[in-house]
Design a protein around this motif. Structure first.
Motif, PDB file in Angstrom:
ATOM      1  N   UNK A  19       0.821  -1.217   0.000  1.00  0.00           N
ATOM      2  CA  UNK A  19       0.000   0.000   0.000  1.00  0.00           C
ATOM      3  C   UNK A  19       0.851   1.261   0.000  1.00  0.00           C
ATOM      4  N   UNK A  20       0.145   2.398  -0.078  1.00  0.00           N
ATOM      5  CA  UNK A  20       0.845   3.673  -0.030  1.00  0.00           C
ATOM      6  C   UNK A  20       1.491   3.867   1.333  1.00  0.00           C
ATOM      7  N   UNK A  21       2.709   4.366   1.314  1.00  0.00           N
ATOM      8  CA  UNK A  21       3.462   4.538   2.561  1.00  0.00           C
ATOM      9  C   UNK A  21       2.779   5.548   3.499  1.00  0.00           C
ATOM     10  N   UNK A  22       1.976   6.454   2.929  1.00  0.00           N
ATOM     11  CA  UNK A  22       1.311   7.476   3.754  1.00  0.00           C
ATOM     12  C   UNK A  22       0.341   6.866   4.757  1.00  0.00           C
ATOM     13  N   UNK A  23      -0.146   5.644   4.470  1.00  0.00           N
ATOM     14  CA  UNK A  23      -1.090   4.989   5.380  1.00  0.00           C
ATOM     15  C   UNK A  23      -0.440   4.629   6.712  1.00  0.00           C
ATOM     16  N   UNK A  24       0.886   4.544   6.737  1.00  0.00           N
ATOM     17  CA  UNK A  24       1.588   4.168   7.976  1.00  0.00           C
ATOM     18  C   UNK A  24       1.328   5.163   9.096  1.00  0.00           C
ATOM     19  N   UNK A  25       1.128   6.426   8.749  1.00  0.00           N
ATOM     20  CA  UNK A  25       0.916   7.456   9.769  1.00  0.00           C
ATOM     21  C   UNK A  25      -0.414   7.292  10.491  1.00  0.00           C
ATOM     22  N   UNK A  26      -1.326   6.479   9.925  1.00  0.00           N
ATOM     23  CA  UNK A  26      -2.643   6.290  10.527  1.00  0.00           C
ATOM     24  C   UNK A  26      -2.671   5.107  11.492  1.00  0.00           C
ATOM     25  N   UNK A  27      -1.597   4.339  11.536  1.00  0.00           N
ATOM     26  CA  UNK A  27      -1.569   3.125  12.354  1.00  0.00           C
ATOM     27  C   UNK A  27      -1.045   3.450  13.747  1.00  0.00           C
ATOM     28  N   UNK A  28      -1.801   3.034  14.770  1.00  0.00           N
ATOM     29  CA  UNK A  28      -1.428   3.344  16.152  1.00  0.00           C
ATOM     30  C   UNK A  28      -1.454   2.084  17.012  1.00  0.00           C
ATOM     31  N   UNK A  29      -0.572   2.060  17.994  1.00  0.00           N
ATOM     32  CA  UNK A  29      -0.510   0.943  18.940  1.00  0.00           C
ATOM     33  C   UNK A  29      -1.218   1.346  20.226  1.00  0.00           C
ATOM     34  N   UNK A  30      -2.193   0.563  20.639  1.00  0.00           N
ATOM     35  CA  UNK A  30      -2.956   0.818  21.874  1.00  0.00           C
ATOM     36  C   UNK A  30      -2.200   0.188  23.044  1.00  0.00           C
ATOM     37  N   UNK A  31      -1.915   0.984  24.050  1.00  0.00           N
ATOM     38  CA  UNK A  31      -1.049   0.494  25.144  1.00  0.00           C
ATOM     39  C   UNK A  31      -1.676   0.582  26.529  1.00  0.00           C
ATOM     40  N   UNK A  32      -2.959   0.926  26.625  1.00  0.00           N
ATOM     41  CA  UNK A  32      -3.618   1.027  27.932  1.00  0.00           C
ATOM     42  C   UNK A  32      -3.776  -0.372  28.527  1.00  0.00           C
ATOM     43  N   UNK A  33      -3.126  -0.639  29.639  1.00  0.00           N
ATOM     44  CA  UNK A  33      -3.188  -1.968  30.257  1.00  0.00           C
ATOM     45  C   UNK A  33      -4.346  -2.106  31.249  1.00  0.00           C
ATOM     46  N   UNK A  34      -4.997  -1.002  31.558  1.00  0.00           N
ATOM     47  CA  UNK A  34      -6.073  -1.028  32.557  1.00  0.00           C
ATOM     48  C   UNK A  34      -7.426  -1.417  31.958  1.00  0.00           C
ATOM     49  N   UNK A  35      -7.653  -1.043  30.710  1.00  0.00           N
ATOM     50  CA  UNK A  35      -8.929  -1.349  30.068  1.00  0.00           C
ATOM     51  C   UNK A  35      -8.694  -1.922  28.681  1.00  0.00           C
ATOM     52  N   UNK A  36      -9.622  -2.779  28.227  1.00  0.00           N
ATOM     53  CA  UNK A  36      -9.511  -3.380  26.900  1.00  0.00           C
ATOM     54  C   UNK A  36      -9.855  -2.380  25.821  1.00  0.00           C
ATOM     55  N   UNK A  37      -9.275  -2.579  24.660  1.00  0.00           N
ATOM     56  CA  UNK A  37      -9.481  -1.645  23.554  1.00  0.00           C
ATOM     57  C   UNK A  37     -10.948  -1.611  23.099  1.00  0.00           C
ATOM     58  N   UNK A  38     -11.634  -2.771  23.127  1.00  0.00           N
ATOM     59  CA  UNK A  38     -13.044  -2.799  22.723  1.00  0.00           C
ATOM     60  C   UNK A  38     -13.933  -2.091  23.740  1.00  0.00           C
ATOM     61  N   UNK A  39     -13.522  -2.105  24.987  1.00  0.00           N
ATOM     62  CA  UNK A  39     -14.296  -1.394  26.018  1.00  0.00           C
ATOM     63  C   UNK A  39     -14.115   0.114  25.862  1.00  0.00           C
ATOM     64  N   UNK A  40     -12.888   0.546  25.635  1.00  0.00           N
ATOM     65  CA  UNK A  40     -12.589   1.977  25.482  1.00  0.00           C
ATOM     66  C   UNK A  40     -13.359   2.580  24.312  1.00  0.00           C
ATOM     67  N   UNK A  41     -13.433   1.844  23.214  1.00  0.00           N
ATOM     68  CA  UNK A  41     -14.083   2.373  22.006  1.00  0.00           C
ATOM     69  C   UNK A  41     -15.566   2.005  21.918  1.00  0.00           C
ATOM     70  N   UNK A  42     -16.123   1.437  22.983  1.00  0.00           N
ATOM     71  CA  UNK A  42     -17.563   1.175  23.042  1.00  0.00           C
ATOM     72  C   UNK A  42     -18.031  -0.005  22.217  1.00  0.00           C
ATOM     73  N   UNK A  43     -17.108  -0.862  21.797  1.00  0.00           N
ATOM     74  CA  UNK A  43     -17.480  -1.990  20.938  1.00  0.00           C
ATOM     75  C   UNK A  43     -18.188  -3.086  21.732  1.00  0.00           C
ATOM     76  N   UNK A  44     -17.718  -3.339  22.953  1.00  0.00           N
ATOM     77  CA  UNK A  44     -18.359  -4.382  23.783  1.00  0.00           C
ATOM     78  C   UNK A  44     -19.827  -4.059  24.018  1.00  0.00           C
ATOM     79  N   UNK A  45     -20.119  -2.808  24.270  1.00  0.00           N
ATOM     80  CA  UNK A  45     -21.507  -2.391  24.499  1.00  0.00           C
ATOM     81  C   UNK A  45     -22.347  -2.597  23.222  1.00  0.00           C
ATOM     82  N   UNK A  46     -21.761  -2.294  22.062  1.00  0.00           N
ATOM     83  CA  UNK A  46     -22.486  -2.466  20.803  1.00  0.00           C
ATOM     84  C   UNK A  46     -22.752  -3.941  20.508  1.00  0.00           C
ATOM     85  N   UNK A  47     -21.798  -4.798  20.852  1.00  0.00           N
ATOM     86  CA  UNK A  47     -22.004  -6.241  20.661  1.00  0.00           C
ATOM     87  C   UNK A  47     -23.175  -6.714  21.508  1.00  0.00           C
ATOM     88  N   UNK A  48     -23.199  -6.267  22.759  1.00  0.00           N
ATOM     89  CA  UNK A  48     -24.284  -6.658  23.667  1.00  0.00           C
ATOM     90  C   UNK A  48     -25.633  -6.210  23.127  1.00  0.00           C
TER      91      UNK A  48
END
Length: 488
Positions: A247-276
């Motif tokens: 892919x285009x190299x410019x897409x690399x700037x959009x990629x981020x690593x989630x490092x919060x160890x206290x809460x899950x990434x799906x919980x932070x972004x409200x995905x778990x609630x949407x699944x329920x």
């Protein structure tokens, strides 16, 4: 903002697509049940059904796969007797025991096995290789005629003879550099599959479609996505490597690593609630109305209701506003729940033809955001909208729900009164046995209260008259369960 959120752990991989703050799609892949859609298998014909113009093929799964005659034509031409565009019936093409190479179109669901085809496709980010075809197709989402002509000429120079190509939407405005690299990769992949065909065993996987992360990068991640967030460092670097390669190299700037160890990434972004929420039949609308979404074996039914939306204008305007919001929410729910097949939508009745047109246009506009093929058939004579959505993968509920052992999938269980009458009937049958002296009924508290208050005196008298003894015992369960124990 449009985002892709990826959650990886040792048990499963999950991805959520978020558009303007709302979760619209969820992909799940569990280690013990990797998806088989688009996999290519070496199979053996188990049964030929002339009346259904189809065959059942053993591809090593629990249930035999279903191969329709029209999904066989190209295989016949290339691998069997070379008859071009044959119209022969399936029983003249295949016999039990024949070996065929098939690709999974639809995964097994319910009592049905996978549907398979010999119209093979090997997808890339910009192109889809069709080894058994010889034409170029272009995504309908590319509207500009000059761009379509440019792409057809570019790809036409690159594609191998006797192979076909589908030009995907992501190919728009891309250069020959992107296509050369991908075409080489796809052709090499097909050559590897073809080499395995003659020596492979029945049920062997000749080609496995990529996992969720690669699928997201190939099919979804583009310049329209503002962020891709992943919570696994190893996968993060794999994503970076993929972008560097395809892919285009410019897409690399959009990629981020989630490092919060206290809460899950799906919980932070409200995905778990949407699944329920997506596992419920009822969906609340912001206007106060609601949807009822129910799945049957044959189709998906969606009922629109005004609910608490009494409106501040006249009835027609209240109905129109509710239907318009429903027309925006229904496509999101279909994507979120991954429902496919026939879908019937019962909007609130509208008297004005212009209101119906507005609702239909709003529905079409929102369905166009779906990457899965769908089609509105028409408004029926009863005022229902009939539409279809292509089945791909499993519906969301299949990862989280299973058939209820109490109701066996009906959503209803036997009533308390019916259960008590069933107990009485069984007791009457048991007292006929001369070898039985005592009948002990072990039942739940709910049943025991009513049984003792309303029926015990009558049943106890009935048992005593036949020289037997009746005992009641509680089982501690909070349901309508019971057990009858017979003693000498």
């Amino acid at each position: 903002m449009n985002q892709i959120v990826i959650n990886i752990d040792e048990f499963q991989s999950r991805a959520a697509i978020i558009e303007d703050g709302k979760v619209v799609e969820i992909l799940i892949e569990r280690e013990e049940e990797r998806r088989i859609n688009s996999n290519i298998y070496k199979g053996k014909v188990a049964n030929v059904l002339p009346g259904m113009e189809s065959a059942f093929v053993n591809i090593g799964l629990e249930k035999n796969a279903f191969l329709y005659v029209n999904d066989l034509r190209e295989f016949e031409e290339k691998y069997l007797d070379g008859i071009c565009n044959s119209d022969r019936p399936i029983e003249d093409i295949l016999t039990v025991g024949d070996e065929v190479v098939v690709q999974v179109l639809n995964e097994p669901r319910g009592t049905k096995g996978a549907r398979v085809t010999t119209h093979y496709t090997i997808p890339g980010k910009y192109l889809v290789l069709m080894p058994n075809n010889n034409h170029i197709a272009i995504s309908k989402k590319i509207k500009d005629e000059e761009e379509r002509k440019r792409l057809e000429e570019l790809v036409g120079e690159l594609k191998p003879e006797n192979m076909g190509v589908i030009i995907r939407t992501a190919a728009q405005d891309k250069t020959i550099f992107h296509f050369e690299r991908e075409m080489e990769y796809l052709v090499k992949k097909w050559e590897d599959i073809d080499k395995k065909t003659s020596t492979a065993k029945i049920g062997e996987v000749l080609y496995k479609d990529n996992g969720i992360v690669a699928t997201v990068l190939r099919d979804i991640f583009s310049n329209d996505i503002d962020e891709l967030i992943v919570d696994n460092e190893e996968v993060y670097w794999e994503v970076i490597d993929y972008i560097n390669a395809f892919s285009e190299k410019t897409l690399k700037t959009k990629i981020k690593l989630f490092t919060d160890e206290n809460k899950g990434i799906f919980e932070i972004y409200g995905v778990e609630r949407e699944i329920e929420n997506a596992l419920k039949e009822e969906v609340r609308l912001d206007c106060g109305g609601y949807l009822v979404i129910q799945k049957t074996e044959a189709l998906i039914s969606i009922d629109v209701n005004t609910g608490k939306n009494t409106g501040s204008y006249n009835l027609e305007q209240t109905v129109l506003n509710t239907n318009l919001e429903a027309a925006r929410e229904i496509p999101r729910q279909l994507r979120l729940r991954n429902f496919g097949g026939i879908i019937i939508i019962d909007f609130i009745d509208m008297r004005l033809e212009e209101d119906k047109i507005k609702v239909l246009e709003e529905l079409e506009k929102n369905l166009s955001k779906d990457r899965i093929k769908n089609n509105i058939v028409h408004f029926t004579d009863l005022g229902l909208i009939e539409m279809t959505r292509k089945r791909t993968g499993k519906p969301l509920y299949s990862y989280f729900q299973e058939r209820c052992p109490m109701c066996d999938g009906t959503g209803k269980i036997k009533s308390k009164d019916a259960t008590i009458h069933e107990i009485i009937a069984e007791i009457k049958e048991c007292v006929k046995d001369e070898n039985i002296g005592t009948i002990k009924v072990i039942l739940s508290k709910k049943l025991k209260v009513d049984f003792k208050e309303l029926y015990f005196e009558f049943v106890d008298e009935y048992v005593k008259n036949r020289k037997k003894k009746l005992l009641l015992e509680e089982n501690g369960q909070n349901d309508y369960s019971y057990e009858i124990v017979l003693m000498k």
